[in-house]
Design a protein around this motif. Structure first.
Motif, mmCIF file in Angstrom:
data_model
loop_
_atom_site.group_PDB
_atom_site.id
_atom_site.type_symbol
_atom_site.label_atom_id
_atom_site.label_comp_id
_atom_site.label_asym_id
_atom_site.label_seq_id
_atom_site.Cartn_x
_atom_site.Cartn_y
_atom_site.Cartn_z
ATOM 1 N N VAL A 277 5.434 15.376 -15.499
ATOM 2 C CA VAL A 277 6.257 14.976 -14.347
ATOM 3 C C VAL A 277 7.657 14.550 -14.803
ATOM 4 O O VAL A 277 7.846 13.486 -15.398
ATOM 5 N N LYS A 278 8.619 15.394 -14.478
ATOM 6 C CA LYS A 278 10.011 15.169 -14.838
ATOM 7 C C LYS A 278 10.538 13.863 -14.246
ATOM 8 O O LYS A 278 10.271 13.551 -13.092
ATOM 9 N N SER A 279 11.295 13.105 -15.043
ATOM 10 C CA SER A 279 11.778 11.804 -14.579
ATOM 11 C C SER A 279 13.078 11.916 -13.800
ATOM 12 O O SER A 279 13.409 11.039 -13.016
ATOM 13 N N ILE A 280 13.872 12.913 -14.050
ATOM 14 C CA ILE A 280 15.253 12.855 -13.615
ATOM 15 C C ILE A 280 15.803 14.257 -13.400
ATOM 16 O O ILE A 280 15.319 15.208 -13.964
ATOM 17 N N PRO B 207 17.162 14.544 -20.514
ATOM 18 C CA PRO B 207 15.788 14.360 -21.009
ATOM 19 C C PRO B 207 14.779 14.705 -19.921
ATOM 20 O O PRO B 207 15.042 14.495 -18.728
ATOM 21 N N PHE B 208 13.642 15.218 -20.326
ATOM 22 C CA PHE B 208 12.586 15.521 -19.364
ATOM 23 C C PHE B 208 11.941 14.237 -18.850
ATOM 24 O O PHE B 208 11.667 14.087 -17.671
ATOM 25 N N LYS B 209 11.726 13.307 -19.737
ATOM 26 C CA LYS B 209 10.922 12.133 -19.385
ATOM 27 C C LYS B 209 11.628 10.859 -19.835
ATOM 28 O O LYS B 209 12.088 10.769 -20.987
ATOM 29 N N ILE B 210 11.657 9.877 -18.938
ATOM 30 C CA ILE B 210 12.203 8.556 -19.278
ATOM 31 C C ILE B 210 11.108 7.533 -19.042
ATOM 32 O O ILE B 210 10.564 7.450 -17.939
ATOM 33 N N ILE B 211 10.783 6.779 -20.071
ATOM 34 C CA ILE B 211 9.781 5.725 -19.891
ATOM 35 C C ILE B 211 10.390 4.398 -20.338
ATOM 36 O O ILE B 211 11.412 4.353 -21.015
ATOM 37 N N TYR B 212 9.744 3.323 -19.932
ATOM 38 C CA TYR B 212 10.303 1.988 -20.123
ATOM 39 C C TYR B 212 9.341 1.125 -20.930
ATOM 40 O O TYR B 212 8.159 1.034 -20.596
ATOM 41 N N ALA B 213 9.870 0.537 -21.997
ATOM 42 C CA ALA B 213 9.059 -0.341 -22.843
ATOM 43 C C ALA B 213 9.397 -1.780 -22.508
ATOM 44 O O ALA B 213 10.557 -2.109 -22.251
ATOM 45 N N ARG C 77 16.759 8.626 -7.505
ATOM 46 C CA ARG C 77 16.867 9.314 -8.769
ATOM 47 C C ARG C 77 18.322 9.411 -9.213
ATOM 48 O O ARG C 77 18.643 9.237 -10.384
ATOM 49 N N HIS C 78 19.205 9.684 -8.276
ATOM 50 C CA HIS C 78 20.610 9.924 -8.602
ATOM 51 C C HIS C 78 21.381 8.600 -8.514
ATOM 52 O O HIS C 78 21.378 7.959 -7.471
#
Lengths: 278, 278, 278, 278, 278, 278
Positions: free
Chosen positions: A275-278, B182-188, C108-109
């Motif tokens: 699932v693409k984030s952006i 980027p395809f994916k953005i995650i948060y730590a 998203r944007h």
């Protein structure tokens, strides 16, 4: 019969509307799936319990379910009682699924949200080692969908092998059933406005899933004179499609079914998170 | 240098506390990982920016990161400005990671939560085709960790191959960088009381991750006379371990690091969904 | 020009995707509606700002908007600065809408969520009696959609009457604009997973709303050889329709657009509260 | 007797504290309103069930309710059983209200939150076509407030006309009651800290609503010697007024009562949406 | 001047509406309290900045505040800039409060919610050891309320003692101010619909708190002919009282003010936990 | 026996895992604490109900509880019935605690969350003046932990004095028990991912609390040959410690136990509010 995945729902035609595509997808992957309907649909406005039994068998065939059964809990009166928990726990001990799909714990129909709690507590009870659940008093066989169950037992393409039956015998004593607790419980929800934990891509299963719903002819066709059958069907089609497409968009696919889980996830490889984030 | 995964954080030693184990695990799987520290730590109570640069390089080595750089954003003054977004976007276009790890969008330290928004908006900007990001004005090289970057560029075990460099050249023109999102953005997140979307099992990486944190000698040892070094270290150890164990328990493993994502999940196979429900 | 309803969005073609049906419905009820695009679309992958201006004018015509303008805020760089707030406040004081529609405050944007805050704070600023907003420095006319604005001023079917122009003159002095604060601010959201406060039935406006989106030919048709125009359009159609149908189902109608408000509701007659509960 | 609006609550004097002003307002608009108290108040510290019956009748008169009845469910022991659901469903089928007001589903008193679930599930049951609810076994008439009911039946100003009675007869067979499902279910809440979906302006009804509460003399006056009646009353007045004023402020009016609904709203005209945003 | 508690708000008369009773209560317990108004109220519809300065001084006297100052941030334009953070940090380093009260982080007025973030980030900045905040450039003294500040410095009943002044000198060098980070930051909210973490009983301070608000004569009396002063005041009184009573009810007292904190609580003695549960 | 604090839980060994440290801390402050286990543990995989009774008595001794009893509710079948509510209410009227600790209202084990509702409703029932709860039919004495109860009654260090016994007699008639409603109800939770309202510092009690858990030898040691006792114990130790340390970190102490309350807090002195904000 040993299952991999068992979907439990209050009414015949519920799973067809919430997780039918996912069940079919899993069956196509080679898993044995099953459906337990808590009631037999005798309170439905249209059709009798017998009609619905035939329709449910046909829908199960379309969804390639290895097993489908119904309990004798009264339609419109699903209650979270000890007796009902025992009835469900007995099925769980017999079928021993790793994954159980329950209805979401909120909803419009009291049978739906009560089935969620009832199913959860039955999963718990089925796993208690000292809880004795008698084999004899099982009511499933009386109300199950025999044609499916039999074909399943006689070893057709989607059924369990004899090994599983022996296993089942080994695990269980003559009169009682060995404990079993599913590994995973997830919740399927039918257009209640809640954000799902995840969706399952059913793009390839969507048409068959819709056909499984249409198998409930007494429900989704209109026999009265003066009504046009096709517009009603088209309306249902539109709604089912919009729902599946909406959840598909959330997951970046065409059609999807939504699920919730209570646990946090566990990810092994960040590069594989979909699932693409952006 | 083309990366698979880039972790962006406000301060040197941040990623060591939030997602260091995960970065190492991914490196051990063969992915090229990198760390972008937005600031150089000149406001830290102990040690200079130069001390921290050396320590950061050592920590990166322990975590097997293929790349580590720092921007010239002032420590204690991470602001979500256009200029800062350009600085980060330039790094993203150069390194072209598929996965970006950002800090959680809430937190105690303003630099942390601002870095979250800044990083997100830089990811967006980096992907705008018509946004021209000059190659020359990049300030990363001035503040990066040259020893690591060089070894990476000279082709050691964890570095990118020449193909990637050529690819990078192909993609980018002489003076500007090609778009990349980027395809994916995650948060730590570092012990802020929020329920993670998922955790990553770092049981096998836990000790090395702790060592990467201890590489920050100016921060985690006490040079003043009259203080006992070891109890302080033991206290840190206790806290780091308790946190990792707590998130491990949520995921049914020994040690884990928590992450959030904004998207819903997408599950392919219900039988593979991890974490026991009951 | 005095408006009843003004929709503010970051980009040309945003309102067409979020609240175009509602704008048209309100215009059909006799209200004067308007659209303020904060940027001119120069960062879009396809087409120029001039292309988009023509397309926006056509879309406005389809939606029967009495006014449409664009500000000179850079596309991809909507920032919540004092200068931008003044630009929007000036438009609000000139057009004096009772209802303002803003984008949802998450998204998203970055341009979208920043436009939400910027628009809100501009509404506040526009209402401060002692805040002097110069009439001369307005940049709207330079970047607006003159064909629409002119036709509006020259009194065509969807434009304001001369009375309104006089009123506007009366309210405002020669050089500055009189304060104005909208009565109601609501938020339109484009398939972000949030539960709306309410939906608006756009069943009768759905087709025209879709045409207004299709007016952005540079965006929603594919001019490259080797691509089939119609499938792409069909895909967009499917998605737009699924979204509208999903929100329609929440409100018991066929197609709807979702909105949020921050205030609680105020109901005058319990018998008139719509949407079936059970 | 056919009603437009029926408020269901656990105890006599509950609706006077939560939605009495709204009931009166609706009655003043010409709707027929009713109150169903699930219990008769025999567990109250002060006064007997007979005292409370007289007081409830007086309060109903003040609120211009067309009907008020009480069930024989034990006070302090409202349980969500099948029998209790049948009792409530019978009343719903007899009175056939379009709108049902239930208590909020959380609260301090178990009777309150159980009444919420019980009332909801009874609404569902009452609408099931195949659920047979016997007319004879109704217990309402035995415990209702006869003086009100009679006056209602004998056609006084607030009562139903003979036409309605005939309608009722037509709908229902000799022995069973025809199905009926309310269109709308809303929830009234008594100072539990939850944000309401909407409030109803009761500025004009506030004084009468307070008098309806004061009609419960055994509850809200202090008969013991040595206690001053008026301060106690003043204290109640202060609290009731503060609550109504607080919810009034949320809606921009002087006094209001708060409600929740589970559905999203449906708005027809954006210019008519009340409550100032800014 | 060393303070125990400092309330920071955007506008003169804000603290009087949110936490004035609490400030007075703390002063009556012997703590030194202060108020920092970020702006001077020049944008208010009624009265000048000079009027408001006199009124603020009078209100501070009523609330027994030991100190009150105002910054030169423009009214209606509170921005979270580095310069503004430095201005607030300077005050924090001079006054060195243990507890800081900020506005809630959501609200209707942009100045309010921006003041919340600005105040928080200034607390953080003030505590950074290496952040140099110049003593000379402080603008507080220019815009403070000298009459209060002087009386405080000359040692009247509510002022600090000479020891504190020396301490302040000792802590800070000639030109810069020593770091200081408040121990506790809490948030006061003015009738925004959020559930508070805790309330403070201000039953004994309620009347004085109301008088402190009435000290803003230019705001809360109506000088125009044709308006009746008293009804307006009574309306304000009603609203202020309803709010305080509502929050009082949540805490089981007559009048209270609501606060939020982001941390979890820490309880030492379960028998001392206030507020009845049932 | 009159108690200050009573913890109610579904199973023997539950309180040891959730609030044992807090109970011990309160006992060390001089309060009389008690533990009511709703079931006797006959469904546990290891050990009999008799084993668990001995272990529970030993754990109670370690936690310095003045009283411990168990009800005859079946293990694995805690239901929220009227009979069960009466059983718990009887204990509450006898022990008359000011504070009651219940399990959190969500959880993995149905007994846990059902015990939460059951306990709450029993607290309510116990306080209803007209609810007659017979003294004779109490089943507590039959299943209680006599050795503890007797020592408590014979006046040892942690037991109540004779005055309390007389008080108890005075309050209660020969055959029925006087009403009693606890002042405060709080909820203890065992690693369910919910943010606590507050934590209690149990740093000084942590070791004893762990010993009280280890007193359940049948549960937490592994008697089978071929298993190593110590690693299992070490694993439990690690988990219990991590949990306590995690909640300790939230409260700024070493070890803590988490609690929730439904009410807002009431703070008397802002300078005394614990837990550092920043």
């Amino acid at each position: 019969m040993i299952l991999d995945i068992l979907a439990i729902a209050a009414h015949r035609d519920d799973v067809e509307q919430t997780c039918g595509g996912t069940l079919l997808k899993m069956a196509e992957r080679g898993y044995r799936t099953g459906i337990l309907d808590l009631t037999r649909g005798e309170m439905g406005t249209r059709g009798s319990a017998e009609d619905r039994e035939r329709e449910a068998a046909e829908a199960a065939r379309i969804l390639k379910a290895a097993w489908r059964g119904a309990l004798d809990i009264p339609d419109g009166r699903v209650e979270n009682t000890w007796e009902n928990k025992l009835k469900v726990a007995r099925v769980l001990r017999e079928l021993r699924p790793r994954v159980v799909i329950l209805p979401y714990w909120k909803g419009r129909h009291p049978d739906h949200y009560t089935a969620s709690t009832l199913g959860y507590e039955a999963c718990f009870l089925a796993g208690l080692k000292k809880a004795v659940v008698s084999r004899q008093s099982s009511v499933v066989s009386e109300i199950g969908a025999p044609s499916i169950q039999q074909s399943a037992c006689s070893g057709d393409a989607i059924a369990s092998t004899g090994e599983d039956a022996r296993l089942s015998t080994d695990i269980n004593s003559a009169d009682t059933l060995a404990p079993h607790r599913p590994f995973k419980i997830i919740y399927a929800t039918l257009y209640y406005d809640v954000r799902p934990t995840f969706v399952v891509d059913i793009t390839d299963q969507f048409e068959a899933r819709f056909q499984s719903l249409m198998a409930y002819k007494t429900q989704f066709s209109d026999q009265e004179a003066g009504k046009d059958l096709f517009p009603a069907k088209r309306e249902i089609r539109n709604r089912v499609e919009a729902m599946a497409r909406f959840y598909g968009m959330l997951g970046g696919v065409e059609f999807a079914e939504p699920f919730l889980q209570k646990e946090v996830g566990l990810v092994d490889d960040l590069m594989m998170v979909p699932v693409k984030s952006i």
